[in-house]
Motif scaffolding. Sequence first.
Motif, mmCIF file in Angstrom:
data_model
loop_
_atom_site.group_PDB
_atom_site.id
_atom_site.type_symbol
_atom_site.label_atom_id
_atom_site.label_comp_id
_atom_site.label_asym_id
_atom_site.label_seq_id
_atom_site.Cartn_x
_atom_site.Cartn_y
_atom_site.Cartn_z
ATOM 1 N N SER A 1 0.819 -0.758 -0.172
ATOM 2 C CA SER A 1 -0.102 -0.132 0.169
ATOM 3 C C SER A 1 1.226 1.533 0.105
ATOM 4 N N SER A 2 0.951 2.403 -1.145
ATOM 5 C CA SER A 2 1.508 3.407 -0.486
ATOM 6 C C SER A 2 1.147 4.401 0.394
ATOM 7 N N ARG A 3 -0.392 4.044 0.440
ATOM 8 C CA ARG A 3 -0.939 5.075 1.752
ATOM 9 C C ARG A 3 -0.904 4.341 3.330
ATOM 10 N N SER A 4 -0.573 2.670 3.642
ATOM 11 C CA SER A 4 -0.582 2.293 4.863
ATOM 12 C C SER A 4 0.264 1.486 4.730
ATOM 13 N N SER A 5 1.014 0.939 6.486
ATOM 14 C CA SER A 5 1.356 -0.257 6.458
ATOM 15 C C SER A 5 0.817 -1.608 6.407
ATOM 16 N N ASN A 6 1.719 -2.839 5.795
ATOM 17 C CA ASN A 6 0.615 -3.791 5.387
ATOM 18 C C ASN A 6 1.014 -4.520 6.529
ATOM 19 N N THR A 7 2.125 -4.585 7.505
ATOM 20 C CA THR A 7 2.009 -5.047 9.213
ATOM 21 C C THR A 7 2.284 -3.931 10.386
ATOM 22 N N LYS A 8 1.910 -4.828 10.589
ATOM 23 C CA LYS A 8 1.918 -4.254 12.593
ATOM 24 C C LYS A 8 2.960 -4.606 13.668
ATOM 25 N N ILE A 9 2.730 -3.803 14.573
ATOM 26 C CA ILE A 9 3.476 -5.019 16.084
ATOM 27 C C ILE A 9 2.566 -4.902 16.871
ATOM 28 N N LEU A 10 1.862 -5.854 17.960
ATOM 29 C CA LEU A 10 1.786 -6.369 19.333
ATOM 30 C C LEU A 10 2.047 -5.505 19.553
ATOM 31 N N THR A 11 1.154 -5.261 21.045
ATOM 32 C CA THR A 11 1.236 -4.964 22.395
ATOM 33 C C THR A 11 2.527 -5.817 22.606
ATOM 34 N N ASP A 12 3.334 -7.543 22.161
ATOM 35 C CA ASP A 12 3.815 -8.232 22.563
ATOM 36 C C ASP A 12 4.742 -8.508 22.276
ATOM 37 N N GLY A 13 4.822 -7.732 21.578
ATOM 38 C CA GLY A 13 6.117 -7.554 20.334
ATOM 39 C C GLY A 13 6.206 -8.023 18.905
ATOM 40 N N SER A 14 5.096 -9.291 19.008
ATOM 41 C CA SER A 14 4.925 -10.265 17.767
ATOM 42 C C SER A 14 4.352 -9.056 15.739
ATOM 43 N N SER A 15 4.233 -9.547 15.495
ATOM 44 C CA SER A 15 4.178 -8.923 13.842
ATOM 45 C C SER A 15 2.869 -9.504 13.377
ATOM 46 N N HIS A 16 1.983 -8.717 13.165
ATOM 47 C CA HIS A 16 0.362 -9.395 12.661
ATOM 48 C C HIS A 16 0.072 -8.733 11.167
ATOM 49 N N ARG A 17 -0.112 -8.782 10.201
ATOM 50 C CA ARG A 17 -1.012 -8.125 9.140
ATOM 51 C C ARG A 17 -1.787 -7.846 9.202
ATOM 52 N N ILE A 18 -1.756 -7.107 8.654
ATOM 53 C CA ILE A 18 -2.929 -5.325 8.490
ATOM 54 C C ILE A 18 -4.730 -5.736 7.621
ATOM 55 N N ASN A 19 -5.358 -6.098 8.034
ATOM 56 C CA ASN A 19 -6.918 -5.709 6.760
ATOM 57 C C ASN A 19 -6.482 -4.367 6.715
ATOM 58 N N VAL A 20 -7.083 -4.146 5.572
ATOM 59 C CA VAL A 20 -7.955 -2.669 4.586
ATOM 60 C C VAL A 20 -8.094 -2.548 6.123
ATOM 61 N N SER A 21 -9.513 -3.090 6.817
ATOM 62 C CA SER A 21 -10.726 -2.754 6.404
ATOM 63 C C SER A 21 -9.717 -1.938 8.037
ATOM 64 N N GLU A 22 -9.205 -2.697 8.730
ATOM 65 C CA GLU A 22 -7.818 -2.501 9.657
ATOM 66 C C GLU A 22 -6.743 -1.151 9.916
ATOM 67 N N SER A 23 -6.984 -1.057 8.686
ATOM 68 C CA SER A 23 -5.795 0.231 8.438
ATOM 69 C C SER A 23 -5.622 1.599 9.029
ATOM 70 N N GLY A 24 -7.251 1.923 9.335
ATOM 71 C CA GLY A 24 -7.136 3.430 10.009
ATOM 72 C C GLY A 24 -7.382 4.361 9.162
ATOM 73 N N ASP A 25 -7.818 4.168 8.188
ATOM 74 C CA ASP A 25 -7.390 5.500 6.337
ATOM 75 C C ASP A 25 -9.426 4.971 5.681
ATOM 76 N N ASP A 26 -9.803 6.265 6.232
ATOM 77 C CA ASP A 26 -10.952 6.000 5.989
ATOM 78 C C ASP A 26 -10.988 6.291 4.594
ATOM 79 N N LEU A 27 -10.216 6.858 3.516
ATOM 80 C CA LEU A 27 -10.601 6.911 2.366
ATOM 81 C C LEU A 27 -10.215 5.126 1.918
ATOM 82 N N GLN A 28 -9.440 4.678 2.253
ATOM 83 C CA GLN A 28 -9.163 3.478 1.980
ATOM 84 C C GLN A 28 -9.820 2.628 2.183
#
Length: 572
Positions: free
Chosen positions: A245-272
């Motif tokens: 994505s040119s507008r958001s990341s495709n992964t995120k770091i959880l509170t336990d330090g592990s990585s998690h894939r991002i769904n578009v619906s969870e990207s936090g970008d209203d337009l996307q």
Amino acid sequence: MRLSFRQSLTVPYVVLVLGVAALIGLLSYRTGSQAVNTVADHLLRETVGRIVQAIDRHIVGSGAVLEAAFPEGMVAPENIETHFDEMRTRFWIATSLHLDPNNYVYYGSRQGQFFGLWRDSIREGELRVKIDPNAPRSLYRFTGIDGALADPVLETKIFDPRERPWYKAGEIQPSYTWTSIYIDFRHAELVATRARRVLGPGGELAGVVATDVSLRQLNDFVRKLKISDRAFAFIMEMDGNLIASSRSSNTKILTDGSSHRINVSESGDDLQIAVFERVRQALAGPPMDPPRTLQFTAPSGHVIELAYDRLNDMAGLDWTIVVAVPRSDFIQGVTENVIRTAFIGGIAALMAIAIGLTILNWVSRDLKQLAEVASQVGNGRLDTPIAIDRHDEIGDLAASFRQMQYRLQIDALTKLANREEILRSINDRIYQHRRKTDDTPFAVFFIDLNNFKFVNDRLGHDAGDKVLVEVGERLRLSIRSGDLVARYAGDEFVVLANDVGSVDNARKIRNSIEKVVGEPMKSVDTSSLAGIMLGAAVGFAYYPSDATTAQQLIKQADTDMYARKHTSKARL
């Protein structure tokens, strides 16, 4: 109210001129909107096509890697230990084909044995071997294809390849298959694995060979796309999980330090998210010819122009490419031009109607021509001329169209024709041949530079760019008038040679091209590449005996080039 004679003449005149000015503004807006619609549609489709080509270039090499590691039809060894050196050589060659992203190829047997080769760089590698199914893997560091193996390091855990997802996916599929995309926790980046079953002497399953494909470069490509200030693009799986994505990341770091894939619906970008929901609705509807374009109004009130395409293959790949641009990015210049025209029309209320009508014809004629040219460009006729020579906003728009046409036809680095232009030229040549306007045979040559990767790796990408420019210039100067040379992709070039006459003449042209490209480079110092031969392998396809379409001619010439490259390597 009684009007004076002067008022009786002035009021209708002013109203008439203001009406003409309003009509000019309306026509300008309508024609400009039509031109914007055509340009927007073409730009969106072209951008989606560029992303599809980038994906194809990124993942197509994985098939070649598996083929090099275990050629189709090669019987798997009953015991890896007895074929250790042979497999090491093949796997080294396989990972050399596309070191980035295919730097890891591995094989697991039905008996639980494992053999893998990981490449850290062009010289450094690590063998990961498991001969005893009940023992852990042994890791051997080495340098060079035949370098001595260092003392092995044993892993602490027992690794059973038969329990891995890539093995389970490969053993049940008759051909290539893709595993689910996962996160490589060492580098926190997305990776996909391509696998293929390997058969034994009786046609039974003997094991599975696989290679990992990092998606980092693909994400970088999408992020660097420049369409407009607020445009964006993303690639997703059918469930909405982001790949790039040119507008958001495709992964995120959880509170336990592990990585998690991002769904578009969870990207936090209203337009996307709004674009994703609209595309998901469209995908649920009846299928249409890709890429598809549509327009919708986002919850924010912005009108969005978007295009999407669905990319899938027989191995199970199923991705969706989306490009979205706010319509205001396209229409802004047209709106400003309409306001300016209306203002000038108001000031010109005392001018003669004849002058106003002349201006109307002058403006509408050129805008109509721009719309017609834009329509031709939208239909693929990129070389349609624009006969407009003005020094105002319409002239600027015409100049922008010319610049757009030039960029759509020309490779930015070498200034040669690009991939789309050479394909269009070949199709035009085939059309001429079929219409009998020029039925002389012609040939298409596919040129692939030898060892170009060593130039980039050892001398840097700037030196690689200079080599590409020099090779392109050599090819341009060596072809005949009426022939066309293009940069097809990366270090690949294509030449369309008209009036070849015979296959023997085509072979002579090929030899001439190989000689021209094989001369020492003048733009860079290649002394540090001692022992590495540059030059190129050239394949060709002869029309109409070898193929009858542009894509088939390119494919045949590419196949012939690889055969010639392999023959040359065999002689060496």
